[in-house]
Motif scaffolding. Structure first.
Motif, mmCIF file in Angstrom:
data_model
loop_
_atom_site.group_PDB
_atom_site.id
_atom_site.type_symbol
_atom_site.label_atom_id
_atom_site.label_comp_id
_atom_site.label_asym_id
_atom_site.label_seq_id
_atom_site.Cartn_x
_atom_site.Cartn_y
_atom_site.Cartn_z
ATOM 1 N N ASN A 103 -49.760 7.301 22.857
ATOM 2 C CA ASN A 103 -49.357 8.592 23.436
ATOM 3 C C ASN A 103 -49.809 8.726 24.888
ATOM 4 N N LYS A 104 -49.774 7.592 25.623
ATOM 5 C CA LYS A 104 -50.141 7.654 27.037
ATOM 6 C C LYS A 104 -48.908 7.846 27.909
ATOM 7 N N SER A 105 -47.752 7.377 27.430
ATOM 8 C CA SER A 105 -46.490 7.626 28.127
ATOM 9 C C SER A 105 -45.566 8.322 27.149
ATOM 10 N N ILE A 106 -44.706 9.178 27.690
ATOM 11 C CA ILE A 106 -43.767 9.882 26.820
ATOM 12 C C ILE A 106 -42.673 8.917 26.388
ATOM 13 N N TYR A 107 -42.350 8.904 25.102
ATOM 14 C CA TYR A 107 -41.348 7.982 24.579
ATOM 15 C C TYR A 107 -39.969 8.258 25.169
ATOM 16 N N ALA A 108 -39.260 7.172 25.476
ATOM 17 C CA ALA A 108 -37.827 7.226 25.772
ATOM 18 C C ALA A 108 -37.269 5.927 25.222
ATOM 19 N N ASP A 109 -35.979 5.912 24.863
ATOM 20 C CA ASP A 109 -35.398 4.677 24.325
ATOM 21 C C ASP A 109 -35.571 3.519 25.304
ATOM 22 N N SER A 110 -35.609 3.841 26.588
ATOM 23 C CA SER A 110 -35.702 2.790 27.614
ATOM 24 C C SER A 110 -37.152 2.529 28.026
ATOM 25 N N TYR A 111 -38.114 2.712 27.109
ATOM 26 C CA TYR A 111 -39.519 2.651 27.531
ATOM 27 C C TYR A 111 -39.950 1.296 28.090
ATOM 28 N N LEU A 112 -39.339 0.208 27.612
ATOM 29 C CA LEU A 112 -39.728 -1.117 28.135
ATOM 30 C C LEU A 112 -39.357 -1.235 29.613
ATOM 31 N N LYS A 113 -38.206 -0.695 29.935
ATOM 32 C CA LYS A 113 -37.723 -0.745 31.308
ATOM 33 C C LYS A 113 -38.547 0.205 32.192
ATOM 34 N N VAL A 114 -38.783 1.388 31.674
ATOM 35 C CA VAL A 114 -39.525 2.403 32.435
ATOM 36 C C VAL A 114 -40.921 1.885 32.785
ATOM 37 N N PHE A 115 -41.559 1.199 31.833
ATOM 38 C CA PHE A 115 -42.905 0.693 32.068
ATOM 39 C C PHE A 115 -42.930 -0.247 33.272
ATOM 40 N N ARG A 116 -41.899 -1.069 33.383
ATOM 41 C CA ARG A 116 -41.867 -2.052 34.475
ATOM 42 C C ARG A 116 -41.507 -1.419 35.822
ATOM 43 N N GLN A 117 -40.966 -0.229 35.781
ATOM 44 C CA GLN A 117 -40.568 0.411 37.046
ATOM 45 C C GLN A 117 -41.755 1.021 37.785
ATOM 46 N N ILE B 171 -56.345 -8.608 33.551
ATOM 47 C CA ILE B 171 -55.881 -9.664 34.447
ATOM 48 C C ILE B 171 -55.122 -10.611 33.539
ATOM 49 N N MET B 172 -53.811 -10.735 33.759
ATOM 50 C CA MET B 172 -52.988 -11.425 32.758
ATOM 51 C C MET B 172 -51.716 -11.985 33.381
ATOM 52 N N ASP B 173 -50.960 -12.662 32.538
ATOM 53 C CA ASP B 173 -49.705 -13.258 32.959
ATOM 54 C C ASP B 173 -48.629 -12.162 33.005
ATOM 55 N N ALA B 174 -48.337 -11.685 34.196
ATOM 56 C CA ALA B 174 -47.382 -10.577 34.338
ATOM 57 C C ALA B 174 -45.950 -11.030 34.102
ATOM 58 N N ASN B 175 -45.744 -12.348 33.960
ATOM 59 C CA ASN B 175 -44.382 -12.844 33.733
ATOM 60 C C ASN B 175 -44.178 -13.309 32.290
ATOM 61 N N ASP B 176 -45.136 -13.011 31.441
ATOM 62 C CA ASP B 176 -44.952 -13.225 30.001
ATOM 63 C C ASP B 176 -44.304 -11.944 29.476
ATOM 64 N N ASP B 177 -42.983 -11.974 29.340
ATOM 65 C CA ASP B 177 -42.243 -10.748 29.012
ATOM 66 C C ASP B 177 -42.678 -10.135 27.687
ATOM 67 N N ASP B 178 -42.941 -10.994 26.717
ATOM 68 C CA ASP B 178 -43.371 -10.472 25.415
ATOM 69 C C ASP B 178 -44.701 -9.725 25.550
ATOM 70 N N LEU B 179 -45.566 -10.273 26.398
ATOM 71 C CA LEU B 179 -46.879 -9.665 26.607
ATOM 72 C C LEU B 179 -46.742 -8.295 27.293
ATOM 73 N N VAL B 180 -45.907 -8.246 28.312
ATOM 74 C CA VAL B 180 -45.696 -6.976 29.019
ATOM 75 C C VAL B 180 -45.032 -5.959 28.076
ATOM 76 N N ASP B 181 -44.137 -6.457 27.211
ATOM 77 C CA ASP B 181 -43.525 -5.568 26.212
ATOM 78 C C ASP B 181 -44.593 -4.949 25.307
ATOM 79 N N VAL B 182 -45.582 -5.769 24.935
ATOM 80 C CA VAL B 182 -46.660 -5.255 24.081
ATOM 81 C C VAL B 182 -47.437 -4.169 24.828
ATOM 82 N N ALA B 183 -47.735 -4.408 26.104
ATOM 83 C CA ALA B 183 -48.457 -3.402 26.897
ATOM 84 C C ALA B 183 -47.671 -2.091 26.919
ATOM 85 N N ALA B 184 -46.353 -2.203 27.149
ATOM 86 C CA ALA B 184 -45.504 -1.006 27.227
ATOM 87 C C ALA B 184 -45.477 -0.281 25.881
ATOM 88 N N THR B 185 -45.380 -1.060 24.803
ATOM 89 C CA THR B 185 -45.290 -0.460 23.470
ATOM 90 C C THR B 185 -46.602 0.237 23.100
#
Lengths: 264, 440
Positions: free
Chosen positions: A249-263, A229-243
């Motif tokens: 190795n829970k998501s397959i790497y793509a150069d656009s992984y930050l964007k894919v995570f948010r989709q 339960i967290m601040d979903a609009n803290d972009d740096d935080l969401v970036d950390v979750a995606a990274t």
């Protein structure tokens, strides 16, 4: 990583005012904003802004107005189980109950309700005597919640164990114990219960809150954290979750992984 | 696999008496799960619970060995990329005892000829399934003896007639054949026969539920060398059964299904049969019984088996010998690369597309790519020069021009010096080979 957006909470002034004035707009705006940020669930909490006896009606109203604009599932956050049940009845998608401590009386109220409405449960590793300090005692409570899920027929992977993180400036010694608890929860059953944290607690009244939040999120995800339960609009935080998802190795790497995570 | 607290708790008496030294059964279960106590501390735990807990810590699928080195089961994953599949599917070809002696011999000769050498690997068929269709126990025993005398491969004796199995088994029991099938009607005699001769036995029932009941009854006879056959001879249903059995054994540690599974093909037309068998090899069958025995039909199935059961964590390698592409002659260019299959086949594909017959020499770099090998000191000029000399390519071409990957241009001087060949630095990426050869 399941992100539960924390912002629709009566403790925030704009949401408190909205509740008092029955003004749907701020609530709906935050629903959409958090969804865009990457939230998978929206936490819904009236806070003390609504008197106890009016809470069931308030939760019905909040669920209704949020579902007018957003499709994402809701996490009904209250100690008033009548208010939660009022909300559960209206959910269009299976939700989450936030929360139930390891107390028999509350388990008997919450778990059958979760099964009836197909909802997940956040189980707190505490009882009426408070929050234990070490991982062992947190896990003893987690085990009681797991045994209760089995007893009442709640699928164990619909149980989210919250080992309760406390502010690092006043309860610093809890942080490593919580990480150990997250690791140990995975050995309680097969399938294992999921884990969740009220992440922002870790930095309550501390300096550089965003830095503390995202550092702890990475540590907790590495220990096996499934949701926060967290601040979903803290972009740096969401970036950390995606990274972290990539590095674990829970998501397959793509150069656009930050964007894919948010989709998702 | 360690037991979880919940699994242990479910087997405890739930008296909360505290006699084990822990206040509650739940706390005792957690102590056991974390290895801090012994089950013996509880005076009330039942023998059944003890048995359940013991078997829950056993591997999810039992290893069953039979015949000439055939190993079934002992698998741990649903998808090979999660770890690897360990024991390649045992492939058996069936022979019916209703055939004439001559026809049996001819079929056996054909089966014995199913040996293949391909891309540096040797494939062979694992065994023969002898089917009793004659209805005559003496005939079955005679045919089993004939086949046993004619091959060293693993044997499967297949009849639902206990008398036929009793007649045929003793003379070949020392070769530890797999026998079957124990069904609802005959399981006591067949399982006891298997127990008496210490051979594994197929438990066969129609569908998952009937199989579950039958396995549990058969286990009560005190024997557990089982191979499962979920009946239904229909590819889609068999696929579903194979998936359920593997999933329940591994994900739920469901003990009655903790055994390897055998599949039988249903299609009569060989091409359709091989397609069907390919599904079973891909989806968890530990053994497959085939009708087809022609080399052309069996080879692709064996290649598929070989591919699926390679360890995905280990790089696949090609043989580090001189390879040729097209009708090579004394003017053909010579490329060097590494023996990592991905690297080698990228180069080979491009060289082939250039339509210039060429030699390719993959250097043995333990299956690593050009840059990985170079960084790890496995692509040194001395090593390449040595491999070049040993390959004998010097006797095959009348020039001394060697093309090396563009990424290791830096070794060209030294390589030229130690090998005596003129080193030409090729393109960095193999996709540039066509343009490169045209410019040469």
């Amino acid at each position: 990583m399941i992100i539960i957006g924390e912002r629709i909470n009566g403790m925030f002034k704009d949401i408190g005012d909205a509740l008092r004035n029955k003004d749907a707009k701020p609530i709906q705006e935050w629903a959409l904003k958090q969804q865009e940020g990457g939230a998978h669930y929206l936490d819904v909490n009236s806070g003390p802004a609504v008197p106890k006896e009016e809470r069931p009606a308030a939760y019905e109203w909040m669920v209704k107005v949020i579902q007018e604009v957003s499709e994402i599932p809701l996490c009904l956050d209250s100690t008033n189980y009548n208010a939660i049940e009022a909300g559960l009845k209206l959910l269009k998608r299976p939700g989450m109950i936030n929360s139930c401590p390891a107390e028999r009386e509350k388990i008997e109220r919450v778990f059958p309700m979760a099964v009836q409405y197909n909802a997940a449960v956040i189980g707190l590793t505490m009882d009426n005597k408070g929050i234990p300090k070490d991982a062992e005692n947190r896990i003893a409570f987690a085990m009681e919640l797991v045994a209760a899920a089995d007893e009442f027929g709640l699928p164990i992977d619909e149980l989210f164990i919250d080992p309760l993180i406390l502010p690092c400036n006043v309860a610093q010694e809890h942080a490593p114990e919580v990480l150990e608890s997250i690791r140990m929860v995975k050995t309680l059953s097969n399938p294992a219960p999921k884990t969740v944290l009220g992440l922002s607690n870790v930095s309550q009244n501390a300096l550089d809150r965003h830095l503390i939040n995202r550092t702890y999120l990475a540590m907790a995800m590495s220990a096996g954290l499934d949701a926060a339960i967290m601040d979903a609009n803290d972009d740096d935080l969401v970036d950390v979750a995606a990274t972290c998802e990539i590095l674990l190795n829970k998501s397959i790497y793509a150069d656009s992984y930050l964007k894919v995570f948010r989709q998702r | 696999m360690a037991l979880t607290g919940l699994e242990i708790y479910k087997q405890l008496p739930k008296k909360n008496c505290g006699e084990c030294g822990t206040p509650t059964c739940l706390a005792f279960a957690m102590a056991l799960a974390s290895g801090k106590g012994a089950l013996d501390a509880c005076p009330y735990v039942t023998d059944e619970a003890r048995e359940n807990l013991d078997s829950a810590s056993a591997p999810p699928i039992k290893s069953i060995k039979f015949g000439n080195g055939s190993v079934l089961g002992d698998e741990t994953v649903l998808f090979r990329h999660d770890k690897t599949f360990y024991h390649p599917t045992t492939l058996l070809v069936e022979i019916s005892d209703a055939l004439s002696d001559d026809d049996i011999q001819a079929k056996l000769d054909e089966i014995n000829g199913l040996e293949f050498d391909r891309v540096g690997l040797h494939y062979s068929i694992d065994g023969v399934a002898i089917l009793e269709t004659s209805g005559d126990p003496d005939r079955f025993a005679k045919v089993v003896a004939q086949i046993a005398a004619g091959t060293d491969r693993s044997l499967l004796l297949l009849s639902e007639n206990v008398e036929a199995l009793k007649a045929a088994l003793p003379s070949v029991a020392a070769r530890k054949p797999l026998i079957g099938s124990a069904t609802e009607a005959n399981y006591e005699s067949v399982v006891n026969l298997a127990k008496e001769h210490s051979v594994p036995v197929i438990i066969k029932a129609e569908g998952i539920e009937a199989l579950n009941t039958l396995v549990e009854s058969a286990q009560k006879l005190g024997y557990k060398e089982f191979v499962l056959d979920p009946g239904t001879r229909n590819p889609s249903q068999t696929l579903a059964n194979l998936t359920h059995l593997r999933r329940l054994a591994i994900k739920k540690k469901y003990r009655p299904f903790g055994y390897p599974v055998i599949a039988f093909t249903s299609k009569a037309e060989p091409l359709a049969e091989i397609a069907e068998a390919s599904v079973y090899v891909s989806k968890y069958a530990s053994a497959v019984v085939l009708k087809a025995s022609a080399k052309a039909h069996v080879l692709p199935l064996m290649a598929l088996r070989q591919n699926l059961y390679t360890d995905p964590q280990k790089p696949i390698q090609v043989e580090p010998i001189l390879h040729s592409v097209g009708e090579v002659n004394e003017n053909s260019p010579v490329y060097v690369t590494t023996n990592f299959s991905l690297t080698y086949y990228s180069v080979e594909g491009e060289v082939e597309a250039s339509k210039i017959p060429s030699y390719i020499l993959p250097i043995d770099t333990d299956g690593t790519s050009v840059l990985t090998a170079y960084a790890a000191g496995k692509y040194e000029p001395e090593k390449i020069a040595d491999a070049l000399e040993k390959s004998g390519v010097a006797e095959k071409v009348n020039h001394r021009n060697l093309i090396i990957p563009g990424y290791v241009a830096v070794i060209s001087g030294k390589l030229q010096e130690v090998s005596g060949w003129k080193v030409i630095v090729g393109p960095r990426d193999s996709s540039g080979i066509i343009t490169f050869t045209r410019a040469m």
